[in-house]
Scaffold this motif. Structure first.
Motif, PDB file in Angstrom:
ATOM      1  N   LEU A  24       5.858   3.361  14.503  1.00 13.56           N
ATOM      2  CA  LEU A  24       5.528   2.128  13.808  1.00 13.56           C
ATOM      3  C   LEU A  24       5.966   2.319  12.361  1.00 13.56           C
ATOM      4  CD1 LEU A  24       4.105  -0.570  14.303  1.00 13.56           C
ATOM      5  CD2 LEU A  24       1.929   0.589  14.006  1.00 13.56           C
ATOM      6  N   GLN A  63      -1.613  -0.419  -2.952  1.00 11.17           N
ATOM      7  CA  GLN A  63      -0.507  -0.780  -2.083  1.00 11.17           C
ATOM      8  C   GLN A  63      -1.027  -1.694  -0.972  1.00 11.17           C
ATOM      9  OE1 GLN A  63       1.944   2.530  -0.759  1.00 11.17           O
ATOM     10  NE2 GLN A  63       1.574   3.623  -2.670  1.00 11.17           N
ATOM     11  N   TYR A  64      -0.318  -2.786  -0.742  1.00  7.35           N
ATOM     12  CA  TYR A  64      -0.681  -3.755   0.287  1.00  7.35           C
ATOM     13  C   TYR A  64       0.329  -3.631   1.426  1.00  7.35           C
ATOM     14  CZ  TYR A  64      -3.773  -5.582  -3.247  1.00  7.35           C
ATOM     15  OH  TYR A  64      -4.766  -5.704  -4.182  1.00  7.35           O
ATOM     16  N   PHE A  65      -0.194  -3.473   2.630  1.00 13.19           N
ATOM     17  CA  PHE A  65       0.653  -3.152   3.772  1.00 13.19           C
ATOM     18  C   PHE A  65       0.984  -4.377   4.616  1.00 13.19           C
ATOM     19  CE2 PHE A  65       1.025   1.484   4.210  1.00 13.19           C
ATOM     20  CZ  PHE A  65       0.245   1.867   3.125  1.00 13.19           C
ATOM     21  N   GLY A  66       2.195  -4.378   5.151  1.00  9.28           N
ATOM     22  CA  GLY A  66       2.597  -5.374   6.121  1.00  9.28           C
ATOM     23  C   GLY A  66       2.101  -5.005   7.509  1.00  9.28           C
ATOM     24  N   PRO A  67       2.364  -5.864   8.496  1.00 11.81           N
ATOM     25  CA  PRO A  67       1.871  -5.641   9.854  1.00 11.81           C
ATOM     26  C   PRO A  67       2.651  -4.584  10.632  1.00 11.81           C
ATOM     27  CG  PRO A  67       3.132  -7.654   9.748  1.00 11.81           C
ATOM     28  CD  PRO A  67       3.029  -7.159   8.347  1.00 11.81           C
ATOM     29  N   GLN A 125       4.657   5.720  10.996  1.00 13.93           N
ATOM     30  CA  GLN A 125       3.443   6.152  11.687  1.00 13.93           C
ATOM     31  C   GLN A 125       3.810   6.561  13.107  1.00 13.93           C
ATOM     32  OE1 GLN A 125       0.305   3.232  12.481  1.00 13.93           O
ATOM     33  NE2 GLN A 125      -1.261   4.807  12.204  1.00 13.93           N
ATOM     34  N   PHE A 147       5.898   0.900   8.623  1.00 15.92           N
ATOM     35  CA  PHE A 147       5.179  -0.010   7.730  1.00 15.92           C
ATOM     36  C   PHE A 147       5.895  -0.129   6.396  1.00 15.92           C
ATOM     37  CE2 PHE A 147       1.444  -1.064   9.986  1.00 15.92           C
ATOM     38  CZ  PHE A 147       1.005   0.043  10.670  1.00 15.92           C
ATOM     39  N   TYR A 192       6.765   3.496   5.154  1.00 14.77           N
ATOM     40  CA  TYR A 192       6.006   4.554   5.801  1.00 14.77           C
ATOM     41  C   TYR A 192       6.334   4.554   7.296  1.00 14.77           C
ATOM     42  CZ  TYR A 192       2.984   4.803   1.675  1.00 14.77           C
ATOM     43  OH  TYR A 192       2.502   4.968   0.409  1.00 14.77           O
ATOM     44  N   TYR A 232       7.416   0.111  -0.571  1.00 19.99           N
ATOM     45  CA  TYR A 232       7.297   1.453   0.003  1.00 19.99           C
ATOM     46  C   TYR A 232       7.527   1.351   1.507  1.00 19.99           C
ATOM     47  CZ  TYR A 232       4.335   1.812  -4.191  1.00 19.99           C
ATOM     48  OH  TYR A 232       3.835   1.751  -5.462  1.00 19.99           O
TER      49      TYR A 232
END
Lengths: 115, 113
Positions: free
Chosen positions: A88, A104-108, A37, A90, A35, A33
């Motif tokens: 930003l 869902q696991y997010f990257g930095p 920000q 993501f 996103y 996914y």
């Protein structure tokens, strides 16, 4: 550490240019996914890919496109950049097709600055 | 469409104080509800989640109960620490995954020693 990696960490470019952001999901995850920000819009879902195919689309501009490759990494392409695209970005991944039961696991994130 | 409303803050508390961050939602179907936390300079981490009405999610001393009747998912912690200073996002995912996660604006929490 979520196991999701994103490169580059920071990107500075000029209006009108094109950039590519890269994401590698957690090992075994099939969905990716994207996103955005930003200060004014908050966190917004852009697009989801599942096993190489587009699965869901959110508020993604026509100037933006994404793809997921056979090794499951994904790239987000941003073109004809405008000042307002500074944000930003993501990437997140999940194990299956997505939906309310998956986490869902997010990257930095990749911080994009358009000058 | 789906939406999430949460207090934006900043919320400033003293160490060991009780924390409540309100979150209400509007959604089609039967969404799952999440709290994510973002520490300075980092990505989002899942804090807790609840997938059906009356479920309570809990993690690291934080709790939130899925209240369908009031469409709420308020985050609580009995005694906050300085290390809890972060931005907290309430989010939902409705059926089918067609919309991705819908996030609130985020609540900036500052804990003072």
């Amino acid at each position: 550490d979520s196991g999701v990696t994103q490169t580059p960490k920071h990107l500075i470019t000029a209006t009108g240019q094109r950039v590519t952001l890269r994401c590698s999901p957690r090992s075994g995850d099939l969905s990716v996914y994207w996103y955005q920000q930003s200060l004014d819009q908050g966190l917004q879902f852009l697009i989801q890919y599942y096993n190489g195919e587009e699965r869901a689309k959110g508020n993604i501009l026509e100037r933006f496109s994404a793809q997921q490759f056979p090794d499951l990494h994904s790239e987000l392409n941003l073109s004809s950049l405008e000042l307002g695209d500074s944000a930003l970005y993501f990437c997140a991944s999940s194990v299956g097709e997505g939906g309310p039961w998956e986490t869902q696991y997010f990257g930095p994130g990749t911080r994009l600055l358009v000058l | 469409g789906n939406s999430v409303t949460q207090m934006e803050g900043p919320v400033t508390l003293s160490e060991e104080a009780f924390l409540t961050i309100n979150c209400t939602y509007t959604a089609t179907g039967y969404p799952s509800l999440f709290w994510y936390v973002q520490y300075p300079g980092e990505g989002l981490q899942l804090l807790l989640k609840a997938t059906k009405a009356d479920d309570k999610g809990s993690n690291k001393g934080f709790e939130a109960t899925y209240r369908k009747e009031t469409t709420s998912f308020h985050l609580e912690k009995g005694s906050v620490q300085v290390s809890d200073s972060a931005v907290y996002f309430c989010a939902l995912e409705s059926g089918g995954g067609a919309d991705g996660l819908t996030f609130g604006k985020g609540t900036h929490l500052i804990i003072q020693p």
